[in-house]
Design a protein around this motif. Structure first.
Motif, mmCIF file in Angstrom:
data_model
loop_
_atom_site.group_PDB
_atom_site.id
_atom_site.type_symbol
_atom_site.label_atom_id
_atom_site.label_comp_id
_atom_site.label_asym_id
_atom_site.label_seq_id
_atom_site.Cartn_x
_atom_site.Cartn_y
_atom_site.Cartn_z
ATOM 1 N N LEU A 98 2.508 -0.248 -3.731
ATOM 2 C CA LEU A 98 2.965 0.283 -4.835
ATOM 3 C C LEU A 98 3.104 1.680 -3.838
ATOM 4 O O LEU A 98 4.047 2.060 -3.267
ATOM 5 N N ALA A 99 2.458 2.417 -3.476
ATOM 6 C CA ALA A 99 2.706 3.596 -2.650
ATOM 7 C C ALA A 99 2.942 3.017 -1.412
ATOM 8 O O ALA A 99 4.260 3.249 -1.116
ATOM 9 N N LEU A 100 2.276 2.577 -0.776
ATOM 10 C CA LEU A 100 2.575 1.442 1.475
ATOM 11 C C LEU A 100 4.104 1.161 0.748
ATOM 12 O O LEU A 100 5.003 1.253 1.463
ATOM 13 N N TYR A 101 4.478 0.958 -0.471
ATOM 14 C CA TYR A 101 5.504 -0.120 -0.249
ATOM 15 C C TYR A 101 6.867 1.555 -0.284
ATOM 16 O O TYR A 101 7.561 0.627 -0.245
ATOM 17 N N ALA A 102 6.649 1.896 -1.799
ATOM 18 C CA ALA A 102 7.677 3.422 -1.477
ATOM 19 C C ALA A 102 7.141 3.601 0.268
ATOM 20 O O ALA A 102 8.787 4.305 0.436
ATOM 21 N N ALA A 136 10.928 4.228 1.796
ATOM 22 C CA ALA A 136 11.921 5.453 2.485
ATOM 23 C C ALA A 136 12.080 5.765 3.861
ATOM 24 O O ALA A 136 13.255 5.986 4.448
ATOM 25 N N ARG A 137 11.368 4.818 5.064
ATOM 26 C CA ARG A 137 11.331 4.313 6.896
ATOM 27 C C ARG A 137 11.868 3.642 6.234
ATOM 28 O O ARG A 137 13.178 4.379 6.953
ATOM 29 N N PRO A 189 -2.640 10.529 6.882
ATOM 30 C CA PRO A 189 -1.422 11.171 7.180
ATOM 31 C C PRO A 189 -0.759 10.550 7.848
ATOM 32 O O PRO A 189 0.174 11.028 8.517
ATOM 33 N N GLU A 190 -0.599 8.937 8.052
ATOM 34 C CA GLU A 190 0.291 8.589 8.659
ATOM 35 C C GLU A 190 1.468 8.089 8.015
ATOM 36 O O GLU A 190 2.430 7.678 8.716
ATOM 37 N N TRP A 191 1.512 8.266 7.116
ATOM 38 C CA TRP A 191 2.405 8.458 5.904
ATOM 39 C C TRP A 191 3.358 9.897 5.467
ATOM 40 O O TRP A 191 4.133 9.475 5.314
ATOM 41 N N ARG A 192 3.453 10.680 6.421
ATOM 42 C CA ARG A 192 3.412 12.481 6.205
ATOM 43 C C ARG A 192 5.230 12.350 7.183
ATOM 44 O O ARG A 192 5.723 13.364 6.504
ATOM 45 N N ASP A 193 5.341 11.075 8.057
ATOM 46 C CA ASP A 193 6.496 11.248 8.058
ATOM 47 C C ASP A 193 8.146 10.927 7.225
ATOM 48 O O ASP A 193 8.891 11.559 7.217
#
Length: 95
Positions: A57-61, A65-66, A87-91
């Motif tokens: 679910l977190a990855l999907y969110a 967003a991207r 950290p690769e999600w910080r964008d």
């Protein structure tokens, strides 16, 4: 796991469903602006614990967003911890 999206007036939720399990995993959010969402809750039923449902679910969110060009405020403790681990999600992190 199959993830779907439900929208409400000021936010929505992502639902993760797995074969043979009645209750879905849920991640809820509210929309602060067209370019900003607040993820405020993640709930994984006992039958799905340890399966990676919350992570999915977190990855999907993050991917949504991207695609949508918005940022996320992680008020949910689980989602906040996932942001720290990835950290690769910080964008997509607001601030």
């Amino acid at each position: 796991m199959n993830i779907t999206f439900e929208q409400t007036g000021s936010g929505g939720r992502y639902l993760g469903k797995a074969d043979g399990i009645v209750d879905p995993a849920i991640m809820t959010f509210s929309r602060a602006s067209p370019a900003l969402i607040i993820i405020d809750h993640t709930e994984v039923p006992d039958a799905m614990r340890g399966t990676g449902a919350g992570q999915a679910l977190a990855l999907y969110a993050v991917e949504e967003a991207r695609k949508g060009g918005w940022k996320i405020i992680p008020l949910c403790p689980f989602f906040h911890a996932q942001m720290d681990r990835h950290p690769e999600w910080r964008d997509v992190l607001n601030g």
